[in-house]
Design a protein around this motif. Structure first.
Motif, PDB file in Angstrom:
ATOM      1  N   LYS A   1      -5.740  -6.669  -4.532  1.00 42.00           N
ATOM      2  CA  LYS A   1      -6.285  -6.213  -5.810  1.00 42.00           C
ATOM      3  C   LYS A   1      -5.205  -6.214  -6.885  1.00 42.00           C
ATOM      4  O   LYS A   1      -5.439  -6.651  -8.016  1.00 42.00           O
ATOM      5  N   LYS A   2      -4.009  -5.727  -6.516  1.00 43.27           N
ATOM      6  CA  LYS A   2      -2.896  -5.695  -7.458  1.00 43.27           C
ATOM      7  C   LYS A   2      -2.466  -7.104  -7.845  1.00 43.27           C
ATOM      8  O   LYS A   2      -2.133  -7.369  -8.995  1.00 43.27           O
TER       9      LYS A   2
ATOM     10  N   GLU B   1      -6.705  -1.432   4.377  1.00 40.99           N
ATOM     11  CA  GLU B   1      -6.812  -0.870   3.031  1.00 40.99           C
ATOM     12  C   GLU B   1      -5.582  -1.222   2.195  1.00 40.99           C
ATOM     13  O   GLU B   1      -5.677  -1.493   1.005  1.00 40.99           O
ATOM     14  N   ARG B   2      -4.418  -1.219   2.860  1.00 37.31           N
ATOM     15  CA  ARG B   2      -3.172  -1.565   2.164  1.00 37.31           C
ATOM     16  C   ARG B   2      -3.200  -3.011   1.691  1.00 37.31           C
ATOM     17  O   ARG B   2      -2.828  -3.329   0.554  1.00 37.31           O
ATOM     18  N   LYS B   3      -3.667  -3.906   2.576  1.00 38.50           N
ATOM     19  CA  LYS B   3      -3.745  -5.324   2.220  1.00 38.50           C
ATOM     20  C   LYS B   3      -4.750  -5.551   1.089  1.00 38.50           C
ATOM     21  O   LYS B   3      -4.515  -6.367   0.198  1.00 38.50           O
ATOM     22  N   GLU B   4      -5.880  -4.831   1.149  1.00 37.75           N
ATOM     23  CA  GLU B   4      -6.882  -4.945   0.090  1.00 37.75           C
ATOM     24  C   GLU B   4      -6.311  -4.471  -1.247  1.00 37.75           C
ATOM     25  O   GLU B   4      -6.561  -5.066  -2.290  1.00 37.75           O
ATOM     26  N   GLU B   5      -5.526  -3.401  -1.196  1.00 36.41           N
ATOM     27  CA  GLU B   5      -4.907  -2.868  -2.405  1.00 36.41           C
ATOM     28  C   GLU B   5      -3.869  -3.849  -2.957  1.00 36.41           C
ATOM     29  O   GLU B   5      -3.786  -4.059  -4.180  1.00 36.41           O
ATOM     30  N   GLU B   6      -3.097  -4.465  -2.054  1.00 33.43           N
ATOM     31  CA  GLU B   6      -2.116  -5.465  -2.480  1.00 33.43           C
ATOM     32  C   GLU B   6      -2.805  -6.675  -3.107  1.00 33.43           C
ATOM     33  O   GLU B   6      -2.337  -7.218  -4.118  1.00 33.43           O
TER      34      GLU B   6
ATOM     35  N   GLU C   1      -5.009  -8.494 -10.206  1.00 35.39           N
ATOM     36  CA  GLU C   1      -4.828  -7.856 -11.503  1.00 35.39           C
ATOM     37  C   GLU C   1      -3.614  -8.440 -12.229  1.00 35.39           C
ATOM     38  O   GLU C   1      -3.640  -8.661 -13.442  1.00 35.39           O
TER      39      GLU C   1
END
Length: 289
Positions: free
Chosen positions: A75-76, A68-73, A79
């Motif tokens: 995504k960021k 989840e952390r990697k997916e969030e990174e 963006e």
């Protein structure tokens, strides 16, 4: 999961027991003192659970959190790239706006088919079509001459009629911040205010070829291929001025007048110096007719 009282071993502090934990911090009681660590980061390299079943469950949770952390990174990062791209487009837009030089033929006449005769006015935009050949085949045409000073003239021709009978259906200024060179999707949206649609009776009185002429063949009226072509700024001003005269409704006439004045200002045209229409249709002698 509940880890209270679970036995652990730390590489440096030895054996201990978990006394507190939440989603970010874990507290362990060792022989001499209590220590706090970042949860769940401390597990794996520095801290190990004695209970193998609980350890396996915790490992799965950590793996999920890491994913989840990697997916969030990611995504960021995406963006960030998107914002950077938008910033680059903004800078390019500002540069083009600042350095824009008025082109004498930066107006567009568009040929509306039956479906487009409705959609052009309901959606107030036209599509420039796609490139037919070459490396960019299939990509939308870029209306590179269109800028803030440009207007799009909407025309139609009955399939049973000759080209000289092409009628003007309406006209609009392009959207306030539109720049053809930056148009990627081929859609040319209308200005929020300056847009006019003619009635069928008005359209019958506005023939395109009374204004337009191919200087190389001034007596020929042929469209050939393509959805659009560029034409002279003065010709568009002539069309707008005649639409003002054509409108009988006071509100529509006032809007048409404002449209004409705005267009002339954007294209550095003065009404007093505007020549009379002299399109191909007006150059044909009676004998040819």
């Amino acid at each position: 999961m509940n880890l209270i009282n679970k036995k652990v071993t730390h590489k440096r502090f030895g054996t201990g027991s978990i006394v507190k934990h939440n989603d970010s911090v874990i507290e362990i009681n060792f022989a001499s003192e209590n220590k706090k660590f970042v949860f769940p980061d401390v597990f794996g390299k520095h801290l190990k659970l004695h209970d193998r079943i609980v350890a396996n469950s915790l490992e799965k949770i950590i793996q999920k959190m890491e994913m989840e952390r990697k997916e969030e990174e990611l995504k960021k990062e995406e963006e960030k790239k998107l914002q950077q791209k938008k910033q680059e487009l903004r800078l390019e837009h500002e540069k083009l706006m600042k350095n824009h030089k008025l082109h004498p033929e930066s107006q567009m006449v568009f040929w509306c088919d039956t479906e487009e005769q409705n959609s052009s006015f309901s959606e107030w935009k036209v599509f420039s079509g796609v490139i037919k050949s070459g490396n960019n085949k299939g990509k939308p045409n870029k209306p590179i001459r269109l800028h803030q000073n440009s207007a799009v003239l909407l025309t139609a021709l009955d399939s049973r009629r000759p080209e000289k009978d092409r009628r003007i259906l309406g006209v609009y200024m392009v959207n306030e911040d539109f720049i053809g060179k930056l148009c990627e999707d081929g859609n040319i949206p209308a200005h929020s205010k300056y847009r006019l649609q003619l009635t069928e009776q008005e359209s019958d009185q506005m023939l395109f070829w009374e204004y337009y002429v191919n200087e190389k063949s001034p007596h020929r009226m042929t469209w050939n291929t393509g959805k659009y072509r560029y034409f002279n700024n003065s010709w568009m001003a002539q069309i707008l001025l005649d639409i003002v005269s054509l409108k009988s409704d006071p509100e529509e006439r006032e809007l048409a007048q404002q449209f004409f004045e705005h267009f002339c200002k954007m294209n550095q045209i003065t009404e007093e110096e505007l020549p009379k229409p002299n399109g191909a249709l007006l150059r044909i002698s009676p004998k040819v007719n």
